[in-house]
Design a protein around this motif. Structure first.
Motif, PDB file in Angstrom:
ATOM      1  N   ALA A 555       0.865  45.542  -7.762  1.00 16.82           N
ATOM      2  CA  ALA A 555       0.540  44.187  -8.218  1.00 16.82           C
ATOM      3  C   ALA A 555      -0.695  44.205  -9.105  1.00 16.82           C
ATOM      4  O   ALA A 555      -0.928  43.278  -9.876  1.00 16.82           O
ATOM      5  CB  ALA A 555       0.315  43.259  -7.025  1.00 16.82           C
ATOM      6  N   ALA A 557      -1.115  45.443 -11.784  1.00 18.92           N
ATOM      7  CA  ALA A 557      -0.283  46.033 -12.828  1.00 18.92           C
ATOM      8  C   ALA A 557      -1.045  46.594 -14.035  1.00 18.92           C
ATOM      9  O   ALA A 557      -0.812  47.735 -14.425  1.00 18.92           O
ATOM     10  CB  ALA A 557       0.753  45.011 -13.287  1.00 18.92           C
ATOM     11  N   GLN A 564      -3.035  52.151  -8.562  1.00 18.57           N
ATOM     12  CA  GLN A 564      -2.001  51.417  -7.845  1.00 18.57           C
ATOM     13  C   GLN A 564      -1.713  52.152  -6.536  1.00 18.57           C
ATOM     14  O   GLN A 564      -1.030  53.164  -6.522  1.00 18.57           O
ATOM     15  CB  GLN A 564      -0.741  51.293  -8.710  1.00 18.57           C
ATOM     16  CG  GLN A 564      -0.971  50.435  -9.953  1.00 18.57           C
ATOM     17  CD  GLN A 564       0.206  50.466 -10.915  1.00 18.57           C
ATOM     18  OE1 GLN A 564       1.160  51.190 -10.719  1.00 18.57           O
ATOM     19  NE2 GLN A 564       0.125  49.669 -11.973  1.00 18.57           N
ATOM     20  N   ARG A 615      -3.017  39.145  -6.634  1.00 15.70           N
ATOM     21  CA  ARG A 615      -1.941  38.337  -7.199  1.00 15.70           C
ATOM     22  C   ARG A 615      -2.050  36.892  -6.730  1.00 15.70           C
ATOM     23  O   ARG A 615      -1.996  36.615  -5.529  1.00 15.70           O
ATOM     24  CB  ARG A 615      -0.579  38.886  -6.780  1.00 15.70           C
ATOM     25  CG  ARG A 615       0.543  38.093  -7.455  1.00 15.70           C
ATOM     26  CD  ARG A 615       1.908  38.396  -6.924  1.00 15.70           C
ATOM     27  NE  ARG A 615       2.902  37.660  -7.706  1.00 15.70           N
ATOM     28  CZ  ARG A 615       4.207  37.672  -7.457  1.00 15.70           C
ATOM     29  NH1 ARG A 615       4.679  38.391  -6.463  1.00 15.70           N
ATOM     30  NH2 ARG A 615       5.029  36.960  -8.218  1.00 15.70           N
ATOM     31  N   ASP A 731       4.919  45.920  -1.383  1.00 15.85           N
ATOM     32  CA  ASP A 731       4.249  46.585  -2.500  1.00 15.85           C
ATOM     33  C   ASP A 731       3.559  47.837  -1.956  1.00 15.85           C
ATOM     34  O   ASP A 731       2.338  47.905  -1.831  1.00 15.85           O
ATOM     35  CB  ASP A 731       3.234  45.635  -3.138  1.00 15.85           C
ATOM     36  CG  ASP A 731       2.629  46.209  -4.412  1.00 15.85           C
ATOM     37  OD1 ASP A 731       2.891  47.384  -4.716  1.00 15.85           O
ATOM     38  OD2 ASP A 731       1.869  45.483  -5.087  1.00 15.85           O
ATOM     39  N   ASP A 761       2.636  44.297 -17.577  1.00 16.05           N
ATOM     40  CA  ASP A 761       2.576  42.984 -16.945  1.00 16.05           C
ATOM     41  C   ASP A 761       3.287  43.061 -15.596  1.00 16.05           C
ATOM     42  O   ASP A 761       4.071  43.980 -15.325  1.00 16.05           O
ATOM     43  CB  ASP A 761       3.222  41.930 -17.844  1.00 16.05           C
ATOM     44  CG  ASP A 761       4.681  42.253 -18.106  1.00 16.05           C
ATOM     45  OD1 ASP A 761       5.533  41.777 -17.344  1.00 16.05           O
ATOM     46  OD2 ASP A 761       4.964  43.018 -19.049  1.00 16.05           O
ATOM     47  N   LEU A 762       3.001  42.099 -14.725  1.00 23.06           N
ATOM     48  CA  LEU A 762       3.503  42.145 -13.352  1.00 23.06           C
ATOM     49  C   LEU A 762       5.028  42.163 -13.319  1.00 23.06           C
ATOM     50  O   LEU A 762       5.634  42.933 -12.553  1.00 23.06           O
ATOM     51  CB  LEU A 762       2.976  40.948 -12.570  1.00 23.06           C
ATOM     52  CG  LEU A 762       3.275  40.949 -11.076  1.00 23.06           C
ATOM     53  CD1 LEU A 762       2.586  42.114 -10.383  1.00 23.06           C
ATOM     54  CD2 LEU A 762       2.825  39.629 -10.446  1.00 23.06           C
ATOM     55  N   TYR A 766       7.037  45.208 -11.582  1.00 19.49           N
ATOM     56  CA  TYR A 766       7.888  44.948 -10.419  1.00 19.49           C
ATOM     57  C   TYR A 766       9.332  45.370 -10.700  1.00 19.49           C
ATOM     58  O   TYR A 766      10.006  45.932  -9.830  1.00 19.49           O
ATOM     59  CB  TYR A 766       7.835  43.463 -10.052  1.00 19.49           C
ATOM     60  CG  TYR A 766       6.737  43.113  -9.070  1.00 19.49           C
ATOM     61  CD1 TYR A 766       5.630  43.944  -8.887  1.00 19.49           C
ATOM     62  CD2 TYR A 766       6.799  41.957  -8.310  1.00 19.49           C
ATOM     63  CE1 TYR A 766       4.628  43.616  -7.988  1.00 19.49           C
ATOM     64  CE2 TYR A 766       5.806  41.619  -7.403  1.00 19.49           C
ATOM     65  CZ  TYR A 766       4.723  42.463  -7.245  1.00 19.49           C
ATOM     66  OH  TYR A 766       3.729  42.142  -6.350  1.00 19.49           O
TER      67      TYR A 766
END
Length: 784
Positions: A555, A557, A564, A615, A731, A761-762, A766
């Protein structure tokens, strides 16, 4: 071996009615008995005690022998009841031998080194039956613990009182200085102000496998001095020091100073005849050697300061209590044993014949090894006096104060769980100000980026003295750095190992001084694993604290794969002495934080790890019940590990989605889409996989943590009547939640992160990892 030796001019205090020489003779008698007992403890565990499995027991006779004189001098001359000592791991038998002579360890334990329920491999505050100030074992961690213990004592004294004074000693092996954790601690700016710190380095110049060719003593001394430490060197004993004054003495000093460590160690294994051949390199030195008989020559070559009681006494008396001190005490590994100086003596054991010879020199026998000194003897009287002078009053721990379970707010709008931490701490200062006084936060230079700025502005930064905030009148300054002795935030440099080392000691103040604190350490979640070993060791030693990892997961990102964290959810699940939480909503943060704080600072306490996210999430998705009883039921479920976030209207759903943390929005969106396709879906929000797993174990009658003996949460979150195929998503690594399928024995698919990520970007990140709504829906359709 070159460096300056501390002169040996001080005399030991005399015993009542005796001379200084009498006192020295008594100390030597005790030193010899300590050497014998520590050696015999290891011998019994390996050679005498039955061992039907044939597995190696282990123990370190040589490493203990090099510390016997140092520890005898410290315990029987200089230690005070308010002082604390961290003993190097491999010298634990010496500590047990001393405690036996002082009467604080029963004889029955001397035969139980490394046996189940007996003496631990290395000193342990929590598990050893005799007094241990600091748990050691992981190299570098036990050495630095007294630094953080000193800071914790000062913090308690400035806020709550009752912590007193006292030195904090570390007995450190020279090879331990290879550990980076040592230098991270020494270089922290706060450490230079801690005059109660004293390290004694056992300079035996051997590692596990070899004689270290160049230990670099001068360089090490310079590094300590550059960090503001007083540096004392105890290199030579009185016999060698006296020889240096004779004709040829300067040549002898130069010869020993200039030779390499391996050459010196080889001389320890030589006969007198061989010494006469190898040692002299000039006529003057040969003439000096010729004045010594064989016994004098062999004694002289091993007459180092770390085995000279007068030299050590002088060093202890020269400690400057205005700054940290390090004493480099030169020793021989295995001193006084048949294995002394051998390059492979680290784990070697004396033979029965060698033990018999040592027993004769020690005034005891192999048949009756566990003997204290005869009543009325000088040694017995000194042991009795020291035992009385070192006796401590039992620690009486008071409560940390009343903590509310719920602060009463219901967050709305969009918020992050990371920001919720700072908000909850601020709310606590209003709801329970007396308890909030015991909260102390720590950060490795990431206070502002982890949303602690409001809390720091409110409570200030702890400093031993008040310091001027030069930016206090700058209107563009958001984070105000007000340093004073009553601040409640501690800022360390960018060194996570230091952070958790201090966190563990702040979490042990309840057992050291009877004053419980509520310590919370905040660091970037990707660096939790860097800090994990010292934090884990702090938990083992009884340090109860809260570790907050934030931001976490993919998240984060735009930060890319390096930042991460993937495996930290399972780390929290598997870490002993710790309950882990990954809240999805701001209110979940508040509830789990308060519950975690309520478990700290008591004999049955347990630590916590909170994994938070940056987030922003719509807080209305939490659907917090408005009815007080229903809200309290939700709170208990959150704290217990999971709660039903959405129940399908059908009596039996076709699918359950169990999601944790920041991916809750995707789970709910997937449930909506599946519902529109005619698939009834339950959504369960998991807050603590560890507590759920413990409940599963307890339900099956298997060992589980005491905090998880209640199994009702399994029926509340995953009732049998609603058992359905299961999708888990988080996550982090998917195996963290994979065990949930076994609760009701259902088919399952597990989504999560198994590869290093990349910046983006998220939505893209994802989708890349299969955490987006489409991936959850696709996994559900495949499963169904």
């Amino acid at each position: 071996m070159s460096d300056r030796n501390l002169p040996t001019t001080a005399s030991s205090p005399s015993t009542p009615g005796g001379t200084r020489q009498d006192h020295t003779d008594v100390l030597r008698e005790i030193e010899q008995r300590v050497l014998w007992l520590s050696t015999a403890i290891v011998d019994h565990a390996n050679r005498v005690r039955p061992n039907p499995t044939g597995l190696k027991v282990g123990g370190h006779q040589a490493s203990s022998a090099s510390m016997a004189t140092i520890m005898t001098s410290l315990w029987f001359q200089h230690l005070r009841p308010e002082d604390r000592v961290s003993v190097k791991p491999h010298a634990s038998p010496v500590l047990h031998a001393i405690n036996f002579l002082l009467g604080t360890l029963d004889e029955s334990y001397l035969t139980r080194l490394r046996s189940f329920g007996g003496l631990q491999s290395y000193p342990s505050r929590a598990k050893d039956p005799d007094p241990v100030d600091y748990s050691t074992g992981s190299v570098g961690i036990g050495a630095t613990a007294p630094i953080w213990g000193a800071l914790s004592r000062r913090y308690v004294e400035s806020h709550l009182g009752g912590a007193g004074t006292g030195r904090q000693y570390s007995l450190v092996g020279d090879a331990e200085l290879d550990e980076g954790a040592v230098w991270e601690a020494i270089l922290d700016p706060m450490v230079a102000e801690l005059g109660e710190i004293c390290w004694i380095v056992d300079m035996n110049r051997q590692s596990l496998d070899r004689v270290v060719p160049n230990i670099g003593a001068t360089r090490l001394q310079g590094m300590f001095a550059a960090a503001g430490w007083q540096v004392l060197t105890v290199k030579y004993g009185r016999q060698l020091t006296e020889l240096f004054t004779r004709p040829g003495g300067e040549q002898l000093r130069r010869r020993i100073d200039d030779m390499t460590n391996p050459e010196y160690q080889r001389l320890l294994r030589c006969s007198a005849t061989q010494l006469r051949e190898r040692l002299p390199d000039s006529d003057d030195l040969r003439a000096l050697v010729d004045t010594l008989d064989d016994a004098q020559l062999r004694d002289a070559i091993r007459n180092l300061g770390g085995h000279d009681l007068a030299a050590l006494d002088e060093a202890f008396r020269n400690i400057d209590d205005t700054r940290p001190t390090v004493i480099f005490a030169y020793t021989v590994k295995g001193y006084g044993l048949a294995t002394e100086g051998h390059p492979q003596n680290h784990s070697s054991l004396l033979s029965e014949e060698q033990m018999t010879e040592l027993a004769a020199r020690s005034g005891t026998t192999l048949d009756a090894p566990w003997q204290r000194f005869p009543a009325g003897s000088g040694a017995a009287e000194l042991c009795a006096r020291r035992a009385a002078s070192l006796r401590r009053e039992p620690v009486r721990t008071g409560p940390a104060g009343a903590l509310p379970a719920d602060l009463g707010r219901t967050p709305s709008g969009r918020a992050t769980t990371q920001a919720a931490l700072g908000r909850a701490l601020l709310d606590l200062t209003r709801a329970a100000p007396e308890t909030a006084r015991r909260v102390v936060t720590l950060s490795p230079d990431v206070s502002s980026s982890t949303n602690l700025a409001g809390w720091v502005n409110k409570v200030g930064v702890w400093s031993q003295t008040a310091r001027q905030d030069w930016f206090n009148d700058d209107p563009e300054t958001i984070l105000h750095w007000r340093e004073h002795p009553h601040g409640q935030h501690l800022e360390l440099g960018i060194a996570e190992v230091n952070l958790v080392g201090l966190l563990g000691e702040l979490g042990a103040t309840w057992s050291r001084w009877g004053q419980p604190l509520l310590p919370i350490g905040v660091l970037y979640d990707p660096f939790v694993q860097r800090a994990l070993e010292p934090w884990s060791y702090g938990l083992y030693a009884g340090g109860q604290s809260i570790l907050v990892g934030t931001p976490s997961g993919v998240a984060l990102a735009p930060e890319g794969g390096a930042h991460q964290s993937i495996t930290t959810p399972s780390v929290g699940l598997e870490q002993p002495g710790c309950i882990s939480y990954e809240p999805a909503f701001a209110l979940d943060v508040e509830w789990t934080l308060l519950a975690s704080m309520a478990r700290l600072g008591r004999p049955d306490g347990i630590s916590a790890y909170l994994r938070l996210s940056t987030r922003p999430v719509d807080q209305t998705l939490a659907a917090v019940p408005t009815d007080p009883a229903a809200r309290e039921r939700r709170r208990k479920q959150v704290v217990a590990g999971a709660y039903p976030l959405r129940r399908a209207p059908a009596e039996t759903p076709a699918l359950t989605i169990a999601a944790m943390g920041a991916v809750i929005p995707e789970a709910l969106q997937a449930a909506d889409r599946l519902q529109s396709l005619g698939t009834a879906v339950d959504v369960v929000c998991v807050t603590s996989p560890g507590l759920l797993f413990d409940a599963v174990q307890a339900q099956a009658g298997r060992p589980a943590r005491a905090a998880a003996t209640e199994t009702w949460i399994l029926d509340a979150a995953f009732p049998a009547r609603r058992a359905a195929p299961l999708i888990t998503v988080l996550d982090g690594h998917p195996h963290t939640l994979a065990f949930l399928a076994g609760i009701r024995q259902v088919r399952a698919a597990h989504l999560g992160v198994t590869t290093f990520g990349q910046s983006g970007d998220l939505e893209s990140v994802y989708r890349h990892h299969g955490l987006d709504t489409d991936s959850i829906v696709a996994a559900a359709l495949d499963l169904l």
